[in-house]
Design a protein around this motif. Structure first.
Motif, mmCIF file in Angstrom:
data_model
loop_
_atom_site.group_PDB
_atom_site.id
_atom_site.type_symbol
_atom_site.label_atom_id
_atom_site.label_comp_id
_atom_site.label_asym_id
_atom_site.label_seq_id
_atom_site.Cartn_x
_atom_site.Cartn_y
_atom_site.Cartn_z
ATOM 1 N N ILE A 178 -20.437 7.980 -6.960
ATOM 2 C CA ILE A 178 -20.197 7.509 -5.601
ATOM 3 C C ILE A 178 -20.520 6.028 -5.531
ATOM 4 O O ILE A 178 -21.500 5.571 -6.120
ATOM 5 N N ARG A 252 -18.888 9.470 10.927
ATOM 6 C CA ARG A 252 -18.150 9.191 9.704
ATOM 7 C C ARG A 252 -16.737 9.694 9.859
ATOM 8 O O ARG A 252 -16.486 10.716 10.501
ATOM 9 N N ARG A 255 -13.186 12.797 5.407
ATOM 10 C CA ARG A 255 -13.051 12.377 4.016
ATOM 11 C C ARG A 255 -11.566 12.387 3.658
ATOM 12 O O ARG A 255 -10.904 13.420 3.761
ATOM 13 N N LEU B 14 -24.952 14.181 0.588
ATOM 14 C CA LEU B 14 -23.719 13.448 0.881
ATOM 15 C C LEU B 14 -22.501 14.153 0.284
ATOM 16 O O LEU B 14 -21.461 14.289 0.920
ATOM 17 N N ARG B 15 -22.683 14.590 -0.921
ATOM 18 C CA ARG B 15 -21.572 15.232 -1.628
ATOM 19 C C ARG B 15 -21.141 16.510 -0.897
ATOM 20 O O ARG B 15 -19.950 16.737 -0.682
ATOM 21 N N VAL B 18 -19.705 15.558 2.644
ATOM 22 C CA VAL B 18 -18.359 15.002 2.506
ATOM 23 C C VAL B 18 -17.340 16.121 2.258
ATOM 24 O O VAL B 18 -16.260 16.154 2.836
ATOM 25 N N GLU B 21 -17.087 18.223 5.654
ATOM 26 C CA GLU B 21 -17.122 17.609 6.976
ATOM 27 C C GLU B 21 -15.861 17.882 7.797
ATOM 28 O O GLU B 21 -15.937 18.147 8.994
#
Lengths: 318, 178
Positions: A178, A252, A255, B14-15, B18, B21
């Motif tokens: 990342i 956010r 993705r 985070l992984r 993500v 989400e």
């Protein structure tokens, strides 16, 4: 119950509910049908799922270019109090690594303030292990490049290219890595406006990549973190962890999986309502790469460009 | 699970976040139809997930755990607003949550098929859709700028959505996923 409901299409009631135009009676009729009919629930869930997907930014095309702004003196002004007819004509442009910061531009539908327009026309972002400060990009290794590998910048002549995950501050993940770059924006000059509690911040960015193998997957996102003056992480080596725990609010984009279309850039968008005590915003551009085997922790052709951040006033939620 | 205060835990969170989400966001928008409300609750969900991440027994349980947190956050949000807004009763919300949870994979497949279907819209439909879903847009004002009444705009938007739902179903049928 009004007799018209006996024949009213359930999908129309669903539509009204999703679009927030349903009356109290519309809503009660739909609720009653959902309570008693699994097919209505199925229809509603499918319709809402589509609505959610469309709301998620996949429709976003590159915004219209901001109209030219005339230079004006910097002074403490309350952009939210500007009348559109005067505000649209005034503004100031400040170059920070050639990012354009425009104050006072007003969108047609709402009074807005463009905080950042970044097309990476200037110097390279600095590497990690440096203190966050407004006006510059920090984070993992990245460089500013001109058109290369058949990728053309979406805005201007240059764009950001992610280089690698910074291993000094991050754990290596099995099967992927990342990279993040961050931009701190100082909002203390707008404290009085933000304190009203009706300010929404919107951020967007374009991303692209050179074609990659079927074993690889790339995901990108843009994030916003609202911080008060006491919560700003001091060092980029801590921002990844500290932002989530210290932020008063965060948002956010969905993705976005990078496609293999060189010619088209994909747009990331997100927004959030600012807490009234917001002093700083951190914008994060994020890319993750996953692969089945042990790939090198280097991004060979992943790009970002045309980053925009805007404040808009919007009625408080009831 | 590792303690939250280290990079490994942060990166793992985070992984997983993500990865899930989009499904979480769509799940919340099903339970809370207003985009603003769903966004607000989503922020709260993200914070709760992070704060309680150390209590997650295994990364493979992240999705059901996160959906459970989202369901509770939506329920709490609705309870706070039950008196002054059109919000689903708890029983309906629970049934809807079950439906959305049960169909999460099918909904994800439909979202994945959506890009192909969006590409089939004619330019006028695409323009209308983009304008309607631009963040901060007010449909009543937008309709006026496009020379329509709000009602006709909503009707047109509804027809496009239904066409997209038909299209995604066809795509999934073609690919043997429906």
């Amino acid at each position: 119950m009004n007799s018209e409901y006996k024949t009213m299409d359930t999908l129309e009631l669903i539509r009204r509910t999703v679009d927030s135009t349903a009356s109290a009676e519309d809503f009660q009729v739909l609720q009653s049908r959902m309570l008693n009919d699994s097919e209505t629930r199925r229809q509603y869930a499918r319709y809402a799922n589509l609505h959610a997907a469309l709301s998620d930014g996949r429709l976003a095309s590159r915004p219209n270019a901001v109209p030219p702004t005339a230079p004006a003196a910097i002074k403490a002004f309350s952009w939210l109090h500007w009348r559109p007819i005067t505000a649209v004509a005034a503004g100031i442009v400040i170059g920070l690594f050639s990012a354009t910061v425009v104050f006072g531009y007003v969108m047609p539908l709402a009074r807005s303030l463009t905080l950042l327009e970044e097309s990476f026309e200037g110097a390279s972002p600095l590497a990690s292990k440096v203190v966050l400060e407004p006006g510059v990009w920090r984070g993992d290794q990245a460089v500013i490049v001109s058109a290369e590998q058949q990728v053309q910048p979406v805005s201007g002549q240059r764009m950001l290219r992610f280089l690698r995950q910074d291993h000094q501050g991050k754990a290596r993940l099995a099967g992927g890595h990342i990279a993040d770059v961050y931009r701190l924006i100082d909002l203390r000059g707008h404290r009085d406006d933000v304190a009203q509690g009706d300010v929404v911040i919107q951020a967007s960015a374009s991303v692209n990549a050179i074609p990659f193998s079927n074993e690889e997957k790339f995901g990108c996102a843009i994030s916003l973190f609202a911080l008060d003056a006491h919560s700003v992480p001091e060092s980029a080596s801590y921002i990844g962890t500290a932002l989530e725990s210290e932020a008063n609010a965060m948002a956010r984009s969905s993705r976005t999986k990078l496609d293999r279309e060189l010619a088209s850039w994909q747009r990331l968008t997100t927004e959030m309502r600012l807490p009234a005590n917001t002093d700083y915003i951190v914008v994060r551009l994020h890319i993750s790469q996953s692969f089945d085997s042990n790939g090198a922790p280097v991004f060979t052709g992943s790009y970002a460009d045309d980053v925009r951040v805007t404040l808009t006033r919007r009625s408080p939620l009831p | 699970m590792p303690d939250n205060d280290n990079d490994e835990s942060h990166d793992l969170f985070l992984r997983l976040y993500v990865e899930h989400e989009e499904a979480l966001r769509c799940f919340l928008l099903t339970l809370l139809p207003g985009r603003e409300e769903a966004r607000e609750v989503m922020q709260g969900v993200a914070m709760v997930l992070w704060r309680k991440f150390s209590s997650l027994s295994s990364p493979s349980n992240f999705r059901p755990w996160a959906f459970g947190v989202a369901r509770m956050q939506a329920l709490t949000f609705n309870r706070d607003r039950q008196r002054d807004r059109l919000v689903f009763d708890e029983e309906v919300l629970a049934l809807l949550a079950d439906e959305a949870d049960h169909e999460a994979d099918a909904h994800a497949a439909e979202r994945a098929a959506l890009d192909e279907c969006l590409g089939k819209l004619d330019p006028a439909q695409r323009k209308l859709l983009e304008a309607a879903y631009e963040p901060g847009t007010r449909i009543d004002e937008l309709a006026v700028t496009m020379g329509r009444t709000p009602m006709s705009f909503y009707k047109a938007l509804h027809r496009i959505r239904l066409a997209l739902m038909d299209c995604t179903q066809r795509v999934l049928t073609r690919e043997g996923m429906a």
